[in-house]
Write a protein that holds these residues in place. Structure first.
Motif, short mmCIF file in Angstrom:
data_model
loop_
_atom_site.label_atom_id
_atom_site.label_comp_id
_atom_site.label_asym_id
_atom_site.label_seq_id
_atom_site.Cartn_x
_atom_site.Cartn_y
_atom_site.Cartn_z
N TRP A 53 -138.44 8.94 -61.54
CA TRP A 53 -138.49 10.29 -60.97
C TRP A 53 -139.77 10.52 -60.19
O TRP A 53 -140.73 9.77 -60.27
CB TRP A 53 -138.34 11.34 -62.06
N GLY A 54 -139.78 11.60 -59.46
CA GLY A 54 -140.94 11.94 -58.62
C GLY A 54 -140.74 11.52 -57.19
O GLY A 54 -141.54 11.84 -56.31
N GLY A 55 -139.68 10.79 -56.92
CA GLY A 55 -139.39 10.36 -55.55
C GLY A 55 -138.04 10.90 -55.11
O GLY A 55 -137.66 12.01 -55.46
N TYR A 56 -137.34 10.09 -54.37
CA TYR A 56 -136.02 10.50 -53.91
C TYR A 56 -135.15 9.25 -53.78
O TYR A 56 -135.64 8.13 -53.71
CB TYR A 56 -136.11 11.23 -52.57
N TYR A 57 -133.85 9.48 -53.76
CA TYR A 57 -132.92 8.36 -53.67
C TYR A 57 -133.07 7.71 -52.29
O TYR A 57 -133.05 8.38 -51.27
CB TYR A 57 -131.48 8.86 -53.85
N THR A 58 -133.24 6.40 -52.30
CA THR A 58 -133.42 5.67 -51.04
C THR A 58 -132.20 4.81 -50.74
O THR A 58 -131.37 5.14 -49.89
CB THR A 58 -134.68 4.80 -51.07
N SER A 59 -132.08 3.72 -51.49
CA SER A 59 -130.98 2.80 -51.27
C SER A 59 -130.88 1.86 -52.45
O SER A 59 -131.85 1.64 -53.17
CB SER A 59 -131.19 2.01 -49.98
N LEU A 60 -129.69 1.30 -52.66
CA LEU A 60 -129.51 0.28 -53.68
C LEU A 60 -129.89 -1.11 -53.16
O LEU A 60 -129.95 -2.06 -53.93
CB LEU A 60 -128.06 0.26 -54.16
N ASP A 61 -130.13 -1.21 -51.88
CA ASP A 61 -130.50 -2.48 -51.27
C ASP A 61 -131.93 -2.82 -51.67
O ASP A 61 -132.88 -2.10 -51.33
CB ASP A 61 -130.39 -2.39 -49.75
N ALA A 62 -132.10 -3.91 -52.40
CA ALA A 62 -133.42 -4.28 -52.92
C ALA A 62 -134.40 -4.70 -51.84
O ALA A 62 -135.60 -4.77 -52.09
CB ALA A 62 -133.28 -5.42 -53.94
N SER A 63 -133.92 -4.98 -50.64
CA SER A 63 -134.80 -5.38 -49.54
C SER A 63 -135.12 -4.23 -48.60
O SER A 63 -135.89 -4.40 -47.66
CB SER A 63 -134.17 -6.52 -48.75
N ASP A 64 -134.54 -3.07 -48.86
CA ASP A 64 -134.70 -1.93 -47.94
C ASP A 64 -136.14 -1.46 -47.86
O ASP A 64 -136.56 -0.89 -46.85
CB ASP A 64 -133.79 -0.79 -48.39
N PHE A 65 -136.93 -1.67 -48.91
CA PHE A 65 -138.32 -1.19 -48.94
C PHE A 65 -139.18 -1.83 -47.85
O PHE A 65 -140.23 -1.30 -47.49
CB PHE A 65 -138.94 -1.48 -50.31
N LEU A 66 -138.76 -2.98 -47.34
CA LEU A 66 -139.55 -3.67 -46.31
C LEU A 66 -139.71 -2.82 -45.05
O LEU A 66 -140.70 -2.95 -44.33
CB LEU A 66 -138.90 -5.01 -45.95
N LYS A 67 -138.76 -1.95 -44.79
CA LYS A 67 -138.83 -1.11 -43.59
C LYS A 67 -140.10 -0.27 -43.59
O LYS A 67 -140.71 -0.07 -42.54
CB LYS A 67 -137.61 -0.20 -43.51
N SER A 68 -140.48 0.23 -44.75
CA SER A 68 -141.69 1.07 -44.83
C SER A 68 -142.90 0.30 -45.32
O SER A 68 -144.02 0.60 -44.92
CB SER A 68 -141.43 2.25 -45.78
N GLU A 69 -142.67 -0.70 -46.15
CA GLU A 69 -143.80 -1.44 -46.72
C GLU A 69 -144.40 -2.42 -45.71
O GLU A 69 -145.61 -2.62 -45.68
CB GLU A 69 -143.33 -2.20 -47.97
N SER A 70 -143.56 -3.04 -44.91
CA SER A 70 -144.04 -4.04 -43.96
C SER A 70 -143.01 -4.21 -42.85
O SER A 70 -142.20 -5.14 -42.86
CB SER A 70 -144.29 -5.38 -44.68
N ALA A 71 -143.04 -3.28 -41.91
CA ALA A 71 -142.03 -3.25 -40.85
C ALA A 71 -142.06 -4.52 -40.01
O ALA A 71 -141.02 -5.02 -39.57
CB ALA A 71 -142.23 -2.03 -39.96
N GLU A 72 -143.28 -5.07 -39.76
CA GLU A 72 -143.38 -6.28 -38.95
C GLU A 72 -142.72 -7.46 -39.66
O GLU A 72 -142.00 -8.25 -39.05
CB GLU A 72 -144.86 -6.61 -38.67
N ASP A 73 -142.97 -7.57 -40.98
CA ASP A 73 -142.34 -8.65 -41.73
C ASP A 73 -140.83 -8.45 -41.81
O ASP A 73 -140.07 -9.42 -41.80
CB ASP A 73 -142.92 -8.72 -43.15
N LYS A 74 -140.40 -7.21 -41.91
CA LYS A 74 -138.97 -6.92 -41.92
C LYS A 74 -138.32 -7.44 -40.64
O LYS A 74 -137.24 -8.06 -40.67
CB LYS A 74 -138.75 -5.42 -42.06
N ALA A 75 -138.98 -7.19 -39.49
CA ALA A 75 -138.45 -7.68 -38.21
C ALA A 75 -138.41 -9.21 -38.19
O ALA A 75 -137.45 -9.82 -37.71
CB ALA A 75 -139.29 -7.14 -37.06
#
Length: 1009
Positions: free
Chosen positions: A629-651
């Motif tokens: 808790w304390g956040g919000y629902y994002t996604s069930l995709d375990a790799s989705d965090f890369l978009k915000s954590e490391s966008a260059e690596d995601k690309a």
């Protein structure tokens, strides 16, 4: 008869309709909060599991015919284990590729085999399975209810997981990487993505089962990772629910058969309560550490007047011994609830569904095989010798229960080896004591058990053979413990269930002792004859759990973790299984003590135990509140965090997944365990040269414990590839590891194995820690083949991210050896304005003198600024690389407090500074400069950023002398006319104008040569 049939049909229709309506309501609810596209993935996964349970119901029925729910939920795990193992085995023999079509074929083949086994079991067995008896209204309703419970829990867990779905932190990189590696492998064993050229040397088949289910369902690995976790969490309740409810049903049924009404209440209600308690104990409850240190101990501290009040954090319950108080005996004692919340798809977690299936099979075998004293009386011949019942040992060895246990326990070799010896002992113990009762305590019982044990080991050997042939042991032997747990700590963690088990044992022994002596039997035979089947099972697993808690106090398995952590792994893996067995046994015992008529004292003990148990359930709410808790629902995709954590690596990861074949080696920087390093191999499944330091140490130590020399060699070679100026050496290393692509991002500008305690001139901050900075030779790397640009530096990224596709046949003519030489520091030291002359430092202090100090190479190492009274106002320090280039600098005030530091200075292959980043003491941006050069090597443009305010500088050259025009972010233009000395090498001064008005003159002071 017709009326009864109509009633039966009506009940089934009503139950099915109830299930359909409830599922529809849950689907609509989740679609609203999770989104239609994500929930459709959840439904596909659930339907896949449902189909496995349905298709393998004949196999489950052979094992769980005496279960009220026909072992419905265990059919899912059996279907997964059998069909998954089949294609794994065939793939290991290179007979079938690990593709989706072959996965579907594996299901079809194993379903047909299970039907054949069912047919022959029914044909040649005296105790035939009649479908009318197996699928009564009550049983079908129980199966439907079991599926409803599973579905509700599964969807709720999936929604909860969406609040923290990232496969990042603790060991989730490793687990996710295993799945991507397996899914990119045609044959087993899968390649080790963190050790190019080698296969995985770990118990990977657990993650393989998750990858198999992912491939079978057709979902992406990002979703498959989290859906696997939530499946395990759902099994964590439904499986012990089934075991607990069937345990109590068996005991109630046996009580009634004995003609004694031991139970007050309906069978259905009490068995459901037992199931809920059992499921809650395994999947939601913690240990007594939670109520004691969450509620009681802080109150005691306040009463005592302590100022340092204990602040509870949910992992504390798994890191208590050796941590509070601090000792040199650091241990781990995790349990399922913690695992399900934390979200590591690790070997011991995945194996829980197979472990509980083994426990269920043992229970089903006991219910089917153990005779009651009231049904089987001993018979004697004319000489007074007891007649041993005619029981075929061959038939006992061919028992589906023995074969199924053998198969699953053998599978533990490959999924989580620690569980292999644990459950071999549990199975053999159950077999032995039941054989004793059935064969009237004869030597035949010992012989039968011995043969069953040999059978288990033989089947287990064959099941795991492809794995064991390629696996090198990672343990180094057995040691005697010289560290031991304090008794009160043992009681905090395991005292409640252990006390209940021992109390139940004492009660059982006393109950038998009170009976009148029988001249034809002794106490031992009466004990095993008279004890209820459920009691026998609960005591077997309960006492086994106590043994598992005691064992790490005596011995430990040696591995690479020594000194304070020497018994950490042993306690972790043994007590994890002890917790599961304790939870099931404790739940049954609580129901027996409270609901069965056993006496007031027994009931008081049961009620007290229930209250304490309920207090531990608060752990789940504490953990989920702290973690999700304390956040919000994002996604069930375990790799989705890369978009915000490391966008260059995601690309970069997306580009590799779309363009790079699965068998290509992609070089990236290796790093310390539990860090963000090796993220490219994790999320692509492509091999890299070396992965996490401690993990590859564990896997490659070959049972010796010492750090492998090859790991050191690989690490050093990686650093050389990124930093060397010798192109031939780099090419040799590329060929050595068959590298096809080189990835360059933020991580590739530091040495991931060299962490630093704090910021320094040679450090770089990367994902939560400081590491030793390295100077990446971009020019040489880019010369090795085609460059695929992914992202340019900007925002929080200091470096360009790009991928080099190696051209192994390319001839390199340029040497790309960076020039050497000492570059002297040149900074403006004085500013002379028309209203008078004065000098200021970077802090704005008026400076009278400037003092320079040099290192052994003749480079300026320190610049100090003094006032008219020779008081130190400020100073700067600089560091150089081996080529004499400035790589970092730090500015201090006169008291030695850091004001700002320079870092991330980049040079091109002509030794020209192209980028420089400066920061304030709080690590915020202060100054950034990017320079571009023309064909003559002269600066043509530069862009400077002061606290995000941009200044553009355009340069012109007249007879080799530079003038420039600056345009700040307000579009005001400044023209500077620059004077030079030494044939244009150094700036003497610059006349500054704004428009046509002369506003001042910059004067530069330089150190003497």
């Amino acid at each position: 008869m017709e009326t009864k049939t109509n009633n039966t049909a009506g009940i089934l229709i009503a139950q099915t309709a109830k299930m359909a309506v409830l599922i529809l309501v849950i689907c609509l609810f989740n679609m609203k909060f999770m989104g239609g596209s994500e929930f459709s993935v959840v439904l596909i996964w659930w339907l896949t599991l449902f189909a496995l349970g349905l298709l393998f119901q004949p196999l489950a029925l052979m094992l769980f015919r005496n279960f009220h729910d026909n072992g419905w939920v265990f059919g899912k795990a059996l279907g997964l284990a059998v069909s998954g193992w089949f294609i794994w085995f065939m793939s290991s023999l290179k007979l079938m590729k690990f593709t989706r079509s072959n996965c579907l074929m594996s299901v079809a083949i194993t379903v047909v085999l299970s039907l054949v086994l069912f047919y022959f079991k029914n044909r040649f067995s005296e105790n035939k399975i009649r479908l009318k008896e197996a699928y009564t209204v009550d049983k079908v309703c129980s199966m439907i209810n079991a599926e409803l419970i599973f579905f509700v829990l599964f969807t709720c867990w999936c929604y909860l997981k969406g609040y923290k779905s990232a496969a990042y932190g603790t060991e989730r990189f490793m687990d996710y990487g295993y799945m991507t590696a397996i899914l990119k492998s045609e044959y087993m064993p899968p390649k080790d993505t963190w050790y190019a050229g080698k296969s995985i040397n770990y118990y990977y088949v657990g993650q393989y089962m998750s990858a198999y289910l992912t491939r079978l369902s057709g979902v992406s690995v990002g979703f498959g990772y989290n859906l696997s976790l939530m499946t395990l969490a759902s099994f964590g309740f439904t499986m012990p629910f089934s075991i607990g409810s069937n345990l109590v049903r068996s005991s109630m049924k046996e009580s009634i058969e004995r003609g004694k009404k031991f139970v007050k209440g309906s069978k259905g209600t009490i068995s459901t309560i037992a199931g809920v308690l059992s499921g809650t104990a395994v999947s939601f409850a913690g240990n007594m550490h939670f109520p004691i240190f969450k509620w009681i101990w802080p109150k005691v501290q306040r009463i005592k007047g302590d100022t340092d009040i204990y602040s509870y954090w949910f992992p504390d319950a798994t890191r208590y011994i050796g941590y509070y108080p601090e000792t040199n005996d650091k241990t781990i004692h995790e349990f399922p609830s913690y695992s399900f919340v934390l979200g590591d798809l690790h070997a011991h977690v995945i194996n829980t569904m197979f472990v509980m299936t083994v426990l269920a099979i043992i229970l089903a075998w006991i219910i089917e095989k153990k005779p009651s004293l009231y049904k089987v009386k001993p018979e004697y011949d004319e000489d007074g010798n007891m007649i041993v019942p005619k029981i075929s040992i061959v038939r006992e060895m061919l028992s589906p229960h023995v074969i199924a246990c053998s198969f699953l326990v053998g599978l533990f070799h490959t999924t989580n080896y620690w569980d292999f010896p644990i459950y071999t002992v549990v199975c053999v113990a159950a077999f032995f004591f039941i054989n004793l009762v059935r064969m009237r305590y004869s030597i035949k019982a010992c012989l039968c058990t011995l043969l069953q044990t040999i059978e288990m080991l033989a089947i287990g050997f064959l099941v795991s053979l492809p794995f064991t042939l390629s696996f090198d042991s990672i343990s180094t032997g057995i040691g005697l413990c010289d560290r031991h747990t304090k008794f009160y700590q043992l009681m905090v963690l395991w005292g409640l269930p252990a006390t209940l088990v021992l109390s139940f044992l004492v009660y059982t022994l006393a109950k038998v002792r009170k009976r009148e002596e029988d001249e034809d039997s002794n106490y031992f035979t009466r004990l095993f004859d008279e004890v209820l089947k459920g009691d026998f099972f609960a005591l077997t697993i309960g006492l086994s759990a106590i043994g598992l808690v005691i064992l790490p106090e005596v011995i430990y398995v040696k591995d690479i973790y020594g000194e304070a952590y020497q018994r950490s792994n042993t306690m972790f893996k043994l007590t994890y299984q002890a917790y599961i067995m304790f939870a099931i046994a404790m739940s049954y015992i609580l129901v027996r003590f409270i609901c069965f008529r056993l006496g007031k004292m027994v009931k008081i003990i049961g009620i007290c135990g229930l209250i304490l148990f309920c207090s531990t359930v608060g752990y789940f709410f504490e953990a989920t509140n702290a973690w999700f808790w304390g956040g919000y629902y994002t996604s069930l995709d375990a790799s989705d965090f890369l978009k915000s954590e490391s966008a260059e690596d995601k690309a970069g990861i997306d580009w590799i997944n779309e363009n790079v074949p699965e068998d290509k080696v992609v070089l990236e920087m290796c790093g310390l365990s539990y860090s963000f390093f090796n993220r490219i191999s994790v999320f692509t499944g492509n091999e890299t040269v070396l992965g996490w330091q401690t993990h590859e140490w564990l896997w490659r130590s070959s049972g010796k414990g010492a750090y492998p020399a090859e790991n050191t060699e690989r690490h050093d070679d990686i650093i050389d590839i990124y930093t060397s100026t010798d192109v031939e050496h780099v090419r040799e290393l590329i060929e050595k590891y068959n590298i096809d692509y080189i990835y360059v991002g933020e991580a590739e500008h530091v040495d991931g194995f060299s962490s630093m305690d704090s910021a320094g001139m040679d450090s770089m901050y990367y994902h939560g820690s400081y590491y030793k900075k390295i100077v990446t030779n971009d020019a040489l790397l880019k010369s090795l083949g085609d460059v695929h640009m992914i992202a340019e530096a900007g925002g929080e990224s200091f470096y360009d991210t790009y991928i080099v596709e190696i051209d192994h046949d390319k001839e390199i003519t340029d040497k790309y050896i960076l020039p050497t030489g000492n570059l002297k520091i040149s900074r403006p030291q004085a500013i002379v304005y028309e209203d008078g002359a004065y000098t200021k430092d970077f802090l704005g202090n008026v400076v009278k003198t400037v003092q320079y100090e040099y290192d052994e190479e003749g480079n300026v190492s320190d610049v100090k600024y003094f006032d008219a009274e020779d008081k130190l106002l400020s100073y700067s320090q600089f560091m150089y690389d081996i080529d004499g280039r400035i790589i970092s600098g730090v500015d201090f005030d006169g008291a030695g407090n850091r004001y700002s530091f320079w870092n991330y200075i980049e040079y091109d292959n002509y030794n020209r500074c192209t980028k420089a980043y400066c920061f304030k003491d709080d690590d915020s941006y202060w100054y950034t400069k990017l320079s571009e050069y023309d064909g003559n090597g002269l600066i043509s443009e530069s862009y400077s950023y002061y606290d995000e305010h941009a200044v553009y500088v355009g340069y012109d050259y007249v007879d080799g002398f530079k003038t420039y025009e600056t345009i700040n972010d307000d579009r005001e233009s400044d023209i500077c006319y620059i004077e030079y000395i030494n044939d244009g090498e150094k700036i003497v001064g610059a006349d500054m104008t704004v428009g046509t008005d002369m506003v001042g003159k910059l004067v530069f002071y330089y150190p003497m040569e």
